[in-house]
Design a protein around this motif. Structure first.
Motif, PDB file in Angstrom:
ATOM      1  N   TYR A   6       0.783  -1.235   0.000  1.00 65.45           N
ATOM      2  CA  TYR A   6       0.000   0.000   0.000  1.00 65.45           C
ATOM      3  C   TYR A   6       0.816   1.287   0.000  1.00 65.45           C
ATOM      4  O   TYR A   6       0.234   2.368  -0.052  1.00 65.45           O
ATOM      5  CB  TYR A   6      -0.945   0.005   1.198  1.00 65.45           C
ATOM      6  CG  TYR A   6      -1.914  -1.146   1.193  1.00 65.45           C
ATOM      7  CD1 TYR A   6      -2.878  -1.267   0.199  1.00 65.45           C
ATOM      8  CD2 TYR A   6      -1.847  -2.140   2.162  1.00 65.45           C
ATOM      9  CE1 TYR A   6      -3.763  -2.330   0.182  1.00 65.45           C
ATOM     10  CE2 TYR A   6      -2.732  -3.203   2.156  1.00 65.45           C
ATOM     11  CZ  TYR A   6      -3.683  -3.291   1.165  1.00 65.45           C
ATOM     12  OH  TYR A   6      -4.553  -4.345   1.149  1.00 65.45           O
ATOM     13  N   GLN A  11       6.959   7.259  -0.626  1.00 63.65           N
ATOM     14  CA  GLN A  11       6.011   7.650   0.408  1.00 63.65           C
ATOM     15  C   GLN A  11       6.602   7.425   1.804  1.00 63.65           C
ATOM     16  O   GLN A  11       6.392   8.238   2.704  1.00 63.65           O
ATOM     17  CB  GLN A  11       4.700   6.863   0.266  1.00 63.65           C
ATOM     18  CG  GLN A  11       3.869   7.300  -0.926  1.00 63.65           C
ATOM     19  CD  GLN A  11       2.703   6.361  -1.172  1.00 63.65           C
ATOM     20  OE1 GLN A  11       2.883   5.146  -1.280  1.00 63.65           O
ATOM     21  NE2 GLN A  11       1.499   6.933  -1.253  1.00 63.65           N
ATOM     22  N   TYR A  44     -14.396  -1.959   2.298  1.00 62.69           N
ATOM     23  CA  TYR A  44     -14.174  -0.789   1.441  1.00 62.69           C
ATOM     24  C   TYR A  44     -14.076  -1.272   0.002  1.00 62.69           C
ATOM     25  O   TYR A  44     -13.821  -2.442  -0.266  1.00 62.69           O
ATOM     26  CB  TYR A  44     -12.925  -0.007   1.864  1.00 62.69           C
ATOM     27  CG  TYR A  44     -11.667  -0.832   1.964  1.00 62.69           C
ATOM     28  CD1 TYR A  44     -10.811  -0.979   0.872  1.00 62.69           C
ATOM     29  CD2 TYR A  44     -11.313  -1.461   3.148  1.00 62.69           C
ATOM     30  CE1 TYR A  44      -9.661  -1.736   0.962  1.00 62.69           C
ATOM     31  CE2 TYR A  44     -10.162  -2.213   3.251  1.00 62.69           C
ATOM     32  CZ  TYR A  44      -9.341  -2.350   2.154  1.00 62.69           C
ATOM     33  OH  TYR A  44      -8.201  -3.110   2.241  1.00 62.69           O
ATOM     34  N   THR A  46     -12.772  -2.039  -3.652  1.00 62.54           N
ATOM     35  CA  THR A  46     -11.467  -2.375  -4.217  1.00 62.54           C
ATOM     36  C   THR A  46     -11.599  -2.638  -5.711  1.00 62.54           C
ATOM     37  O   THR A  46     -12.687  -2.892  -6.227  1.00 62.54           O
ATOM     38  CB  THR A  46     -10.870  -3.635  -3.561  1.00 62.54           C
ATOM     39  OG1 THR A  46     -11.721  -4.747  -3.827  1.00 62.54           O
ATOM     40  CG2 THR A  46     -10.701  -3.458  -2.064  1.00 62.54           C
ATOM     41  N   ASP A  47     -10.447  -2.609  -6.385  1.00 69.71           N
ATOM     42  CA  ASP A  47     -10.417  -2.988  -7.789  1.00 69.71           C
ATOM     43  C   ASP A  47     -10.180  -4.502  -7.887  1.00 69.71           C
ATOM     44  O   ASP A  47     -10.154  -5.204  -6.868  1.00 69.71           O
ATOM     45  CB  ASP A  47      -9.350  -2.184  -8.552  1.00 69.71           C
ATOM     46  CG  ASP A  47      -7.937  -2.401  -8.043  1.00 69.71           C
ATOM     47  OD1 ASP A  47      -7.682  -3.402  -7.325  1.00 69.71           O
ATOM     48  OD2 ASP A  47      -7.075  -1.567  -8.359  1.00 69.71           O
ATOM     49  N   THR A  53     -10.121   1.688  -4.042  1.00 71.86           N
ATOM     50  CA  THR A  53     -10.438   2.623  -5.131  1.00 71.86           C
ATOM     51  C   THR A  53     -10.749   4.017  -4.614  1.00 71.86           C
ATOM     52  O   THR A  53     -10.734   4.966  -5.387  1.00 71.86           O
ATOM     53  CB  THR A  53     -11.627   2.105  -5.967  1.00 71.86           C
ATOM     54  OG1 THR A  53     -12.751   1.905  -5.105  1.00 71.86           O
ATOM     55  CG2 THR A  53     -11.279   0.805  -6.665  1.00 71.86           C
ATOM     56  N   ASP A  54     -11.042   4.152  -3.332  1.00 72.81           N
ATOM     57  CA  ASP A  54     -11.318   5.449  -2.734  1.00 72.81           C
ATOM     58  C   ASP A  54      -9.995   6.102  -2.319  1.00 72.81           C
ATOM     59  O   ASP A  54      -9.189   5.484  -1.618  1.00 72.81           O
ATOM     60  CB  ASP A  54     -12.226   5.261  -1.515  1.00 72.81           C
ATOM     61  CG  ASP A  54     -12.528   6.573  -0.830  1.00 72.81           C
ATOM     62  OD1 ASP A  54     -11.787   6.914   0.116  1.00 72.81           O
ATOM     63  OD2 ASP A  54     -13.494   7.242  -1.228  1.00 72.81           O
ATOM     64  N   ARG A  55      -9.778   7.338  -2.745  1.00 73.82           N
ATOM     65  CA  ARG A  55      -8.508   8.023  -2.463  1.00 73.82           C
ATOM     66  C   ARG A  55      -8.249   8.163  -0.961  1.00 73.82           C
ATOM     67  O   ARG A  55      -7.114   8.021  -0.507  1.00 73.82           O
ATOM     68  CB  ARG A  55      -8.510   9.408  -3.146  1.00 73.82           C
ATOM     69  CG  ARG A  55      -7.249  10.184  -2.978  1.00 73.82           C
ATOM     70  CD  ARG A  55      -6.091   9.466  -3.609  1.00 73.82           C
ATOM     71  NE  ARG A  55      -4.877  10.228  -3.383  1.00 73.82           N
ATOM     72  CZ  ARG A  55      -3.759  10.005  -3.995  1.00 73.82           C
ATOM     73  NH1 ARG A  55      -3.668   9.053  -4.880  1.00 73.82           N
ATOM     74  NH2 ARG A  55      -2.707  10.731  -3.729  1.00 73.82           N
ATOM     75  N   GLY A  56      -9.276   8.416  -0.175  1.00 72.52           N
ATOM     76  CA  GLY A  56      -9.107   8.544   1.265  1.00 72.52           C
ATOM     77  C   GLY A  56      -8.645   7.239   1.899  1.00 72.52           C
ATOM     78  O   GLY A  56      -7.778   7.232   2.780  1.00 72.52           O
ATOM     79  N   GLU A  58      -7.101   4.795   0.265  1.00 71.59           N
ATOM     80  CA  GLU A  58      -5.758   4.579  -0.280  1.00 71.59           C
ATOM     81  C   GLU A  58      -4.713   5.346   0.538  1.00 71.59           C
ATOM     82  O   GLU A  58      -3.671   4.790   0.914  1.00 71.59           O
ATOM     83  CB  GLU A  58      -5.734   5.034  -1.743  1.00 71.59           C
ATOM     84  CG  GLU A  58      -4.457   4.762  -2.470  1.00 71.59           C
ATOM     85  CD  GLU A  58      -4.526   5.230  -3.924  1.00 71.59           C
ATOM     86  OE1 GLU A  58      -3.481   5.601  -4.453  1.00 71.59           O
ATOM     87  OE2 GLU A  58      -5.625   5.217  -4.512  1.00 71.59           O
ATOM     88  N   ASP A  59      -4.996   6.611   0.829  1.00 74.08           N
ATOM     89  CA  ASP A  59      -4.074   7.435   1.620  1.00 74.08           C
ATOM     90  C   ASP A  59      -3.928   6.904   3.045  1.00 74.08           C
ATOM     91  O   ASP A  59      -2.820   6.870   3.597  1.00 74.08           O
ATOM     92  CB  ASP A  59      -4.540   8.892   1.661  1.00 74.08           C
ATOM     93  CG  ASP A  59      -4.406   9.596   0.320  1.00 74.08           C
ATOM     94  OD1 ASP A  59      -3.690   9.089  -0.573  1.00 74.08           O
ATOM     95  OD2 ASP A  59      -5.030  10.667   0.172  1.00 74.08           O
ATOM     96  N   ASP A  63      -0.494   5.653   4.754  1.00 73.81           N
ATOM     97  CA  ASP A  63      -0.027   6.228   6.020  1.00 73.81           C
ATOM     98  C   ASP A  63       0.180   5.141   7.069  1.00 73.81           C
ATOM     99  O   ASP A  63       1.179   5.146   7.793  1.00 73.81           O
ATOM    100  CB  ASP A  63      -1.024   7.267   6.549  1.00 73.81           C
ATOM    101  CG  ASP A  63      -1.013   8.565   5.767  1.00 73.81           C
ATOM    102  OD1 ASP A  63      -0.114   8.766   4.919  1.00 73.81           O
ATOM    103  OD2 ASP A  63      -1.922   9.384   6.009  1.00 73.81           O
TER     104      ASP A  63
END
Length: 130
Positions: A6, A11, A44, A46-47, A53-56, A58-59, A63
């Protein structure tokens, strides 16, 4: 290494403010496994590859993985979970002392406090259906 990862070494470097270690790919893969284990009850989108698939989300996962690597490095763990289990160890003739308690986090994983908070803020812990 198989499985979903992830976060990237870039990052990780941004998260820690330090260059990524030489074995960053391995550490990130192990930390991603820890995060997956902690999220066994999370739901949540997913692909097809299982990536969010949600940016939040993913972030939050990136993190959490970076926080998990940071935690492993700070505690001297190499991602195997063996570090910090004994308060005294000798090699010859073998002597172990003071067994430490095992993980108490979701999914029986020793999840970094900052990783736990990132996942909680994103609504992924405890498992939340949205």
């Amino acid at each position: 290494m198989a499985g979903r990862v992830y976060a990237t070494p870039e990052q990780l470097a941004a998260w820690t403010g330090q260059p990524a270690p030489a074995d960053a790919d391995r550490l990130l893969a192990r930390a991603s496994e820890d995060v997956d284990d902690a999220l066994l009850t999370a739901v949540y989108r997913t692909d097809a590859a299982g990536m969010p698939t949600d940016r939040g989300v993913e972030d939050a996962l990136a993190d959490a993985v970076c926080a998990q690597v940071e935690y492993h490095v700070a505690t001297g763990d190499d991602g195997t979970g063996a570090a910090g289990r004994w308060d005294s160890v000798s090699i010859g003739p073998v002597s172990l002392s003071g067994r430490q308690a095992g993980p108490a986090a979701a999914g029986d994983v020793d999840l970094a406090p900052r990783a736990h908070r990132a996942l909680t803020r994103a609504g992924l812990l405890p498992g939340v259906i949205w």
